[in-house]
Design an enzyme around this catalytic site. Sequence first.
Site, PDB file in Angstrom:
ATOM      1  N   GLU B  60       5.928  19.042  31.557  1.00 55.71           N
ATOM      2  CA  GLU B  60       5.207  17.966  32.253  1.00 55.71           C
ATOM      3  C   GLU B  60       3.722  18.266  32.399  1.00 55.71           C
ATOM      4  OE1 GLU B  60       8.059  19.284  33.293  1.00 55.71           O
ATOM      5  OE2 GLU B  60       9.436  17.609  32.964  1.00 55.71           O
ATOM      6  N   GLN B  82       9.757  11.733  32.749  1.00 57.19           N
ATOM      7  CA  GLN B  82      11.138  11.231  32.688  1.00 57.19           C
ATOM      8  C   GLN B  82      11.658  10.796  34.059  1.00 57.19           C
ATOM      9  OE1 GLN B  82      14.162  13.937  30.800  1.00 57.19           O
ATOM     10  NE2 GLN B  82      13.850  12.436  29.190  1.00 57.19           N
ATOM     11  N   PHE B  83      11.352  11.580  35.091  1.00 58.18           N
ATOM     12  CA  PHE B  83      11.682  11.227  36.474  1.00 58.18           C
ATOM     13  C   PHE B  83      10.497  11.661  37.336  1.00 58.18           C
ATOM     14  CE2 PHE B  83      15.726  11.721  34.414  1.00 58.18           C
ATOM     15  CZ  PHE B  83      16.453  10.630  34.877  1.00 58.18           C
ATOM     16  N   HIS B 129      15.838  13.505  41.348  1.00 59.63           N
ATOM     17  CA  HIS B 129      15.756  12.296  40.528  1.00 59.63           C
ATOM     18  C   HIS B 129      15.523  11.047  41.376  1.00 59.63           C
ATOM     19  CE1 HIS B 129      17.378  15.070  37.606  1.00 59.63           C
ATOM     20  NE2 HIS B 129      17.323  14.167  36.654  1.00 59.63           N
TER      21      HIS B 129
END
Lengths: 355, 322
Positions: B60, B82-83, B129
């Site tokens: 990230e 992604q999350f 998440h």
Amino acid sequence: MPRERAAEFTIDHVQALDEAGNADPDLLPDLSTAELRDLYRNMRRARRFDERAVALQRRGEIGTIAPAIGQEAVQVASAAALSEGDWMVPSFRESAAYLTRGVDPHLLLWYAMGMEEGAAVPEGEHTMPPSIAVGSQTLHGAGLGWGQAITGDDDASLVFFGDGASSEGDAYEAFNVAGVFDAHTVFLCQNNRYAISVPRERQTRAETIAQKAVAAGIDGVQVDGNDVLGTYKVVSEALEQARQGEPVVVEALTYRRSMHTTADDPSVYRTPEEEAEWAKRDPIDRYEDYLREEGVLDDDAVAEIEDDVEEELEAAIERAREGERDVDPAEMFDHAFAELSPWLADQREAFERHE
Amino acid sequence: MSDQRNIVEAVRGTLRAELARDDDVIVYGQDVGRNGGVFRATEGLIDEFPNRIYDTPVAEAAIVGTGVGLAAHGLTPVPEIQFSGFAHQAFHQIQQHVSRLRSRSRGTLNCPMTIRAPAGGGIRALEHHSESFEAGYAHTPGLKVAYPSTPADAKGLLTASIRDPDPVVFLEPTRLYRAVRGEVPEGEHVVPLGEANVVETGDDVTVVAWGAMRREAQRAADGVDADVELIDPRTIVPLDTDAILDSVRKTGRCVVVHEAPKTAGMAAEITARINDEALMYLEAPVERVTGYDVPFPLYAREEAYMPDPERIRAGIERAMDY
Ligand SMILES: Cc1ncc(C[n+]2csc(CCOP(=O)(O)OP(=O)(O)O)c2C)c(N)n1
């Protein structure tokens, strides 16, 4: 099931000019007399700049700085190896590299005076502002090099980082992503032996920092960073390789001869003997010996360079002082966003009313 | 002309349109290429724009940090995290570089990056998440923060974000990705950053809610004995303070709803702004209906954690009965 060797690697060490001033003709870069002299001039400029800047800091005229004294060869050589379209991505100790790149010295002083004006990048120029967060800029260099790969440019990007920075996760991510995306990036580690007080040996058990490239599948090479000619050669070749989409990690072995920053006292963590040892390997002295030997420099030429450098610095310091008088604190509101929002405009007005 | 779509489809359509409009737009992130993104927001784009969509390593900090370089090179990076719970792995890049590049360079360099990330709970996901960190981004000067709640706004806000010269953190409510369908205007549709949507007008109480909480607030409003004015700010930064203040001056009451923790959440900020500018119009203290100051729980307790229509209704009633 036999146990077999899955991978092997070696790291080259390059030195074109040894400590006695002897050169290996095969490793010398192809430079004109004028270019050879420019390398020298820029090293002297940078040395004097840092010495003067430390003095200004001691007098309270500028804030904390991180001098590059002792690291002039690696910085001058690698900045000089850049073409105009290449990006330079500095860390926080790159005075010599900035000056070689053509950045006006008063801008560096402004930055040290706490003025963002000093970090403004003139339109079209390809030099990033300094990154204070250790190692964070390696990713910007990877991104620039990736961008150059995407747009199919012939340019490359050179990012400076330290031996301490090589321990940050960002550095590994940068090597790795650069490899995956064929980035036009050269990662130049100035291994100056210390991260503040922590010696290189406590930074990593790896034998070289260059070999950190291996895990990312890109090339790593080590060079004597106090040898300006060898460094120029190695960085130029790395840049050529990077332009083809093959990023490289170059580890330049050097030594920080002065304090970490003007807030630091190196006597706490290193010995006078060690410092004296490295004084003998000073990159400027060594190169000067060579140039005199080659007939490129004599006393007159050196004296002329010294005078030029002092004159330029005097003017830069004067200009920095003048600029400092123009600082409008309210301008801190003006560049946070492209446009000043009503919310921020209200804060700016309240600030002006001193509320 | 308009079309019924969900938020994922709206995001995908917008990315496609912006990729087609501007060759400088680059979409990249984990699994966004061949796989089309774990929520399928980028599905098929790699076939249409083979050199503009990139699968990245799982990194990230690299995704955001290289974006700084891509932007300096003149490209418009639109990375996907992604999350959003894993944007923390890149938060130092966001805080130290993305948000400050313009300031630091005095406006000569900018970072027009749009960082897309699914956010918020309610999908019975794994730990990390379900984060809703908009207040953290709002506390980072130099960043804009969008948090749409409908497919049309997803399109309009994402278009505005990609074209914005400033960096935008674009939070997509995971819970609503496929749960809401709505009209999405065809063709050009831009929702300016900083313009709230007055979802329902009413005279008794102002309810402010965004992301997945907007739907919960709407449900609460439907079953309460009060004439609710529901405001979805749509962007957290810039926040359309005027829309909220105008409404509070009319109703005299306000309930702010978010699923992020209560302490130092955006409800506290909104309450403070009301105190500054509309205190004398208030007939009741501003109510905060929020998540709790605990780590977002695993899914057996997530329903208990997140504001639901019942809690919101109780908040409205407290404001009404004060
Ligand atoms: C992320 C981060 N952690 C800590 C610091 C404080 N700090 C400033 S310089 C430094 C050491 C850096 O060492 P190195 O990368 O070798 O560079 P050098 O100072 O030797 O040029 C540290 C720890 C920082 N600036 N950024």
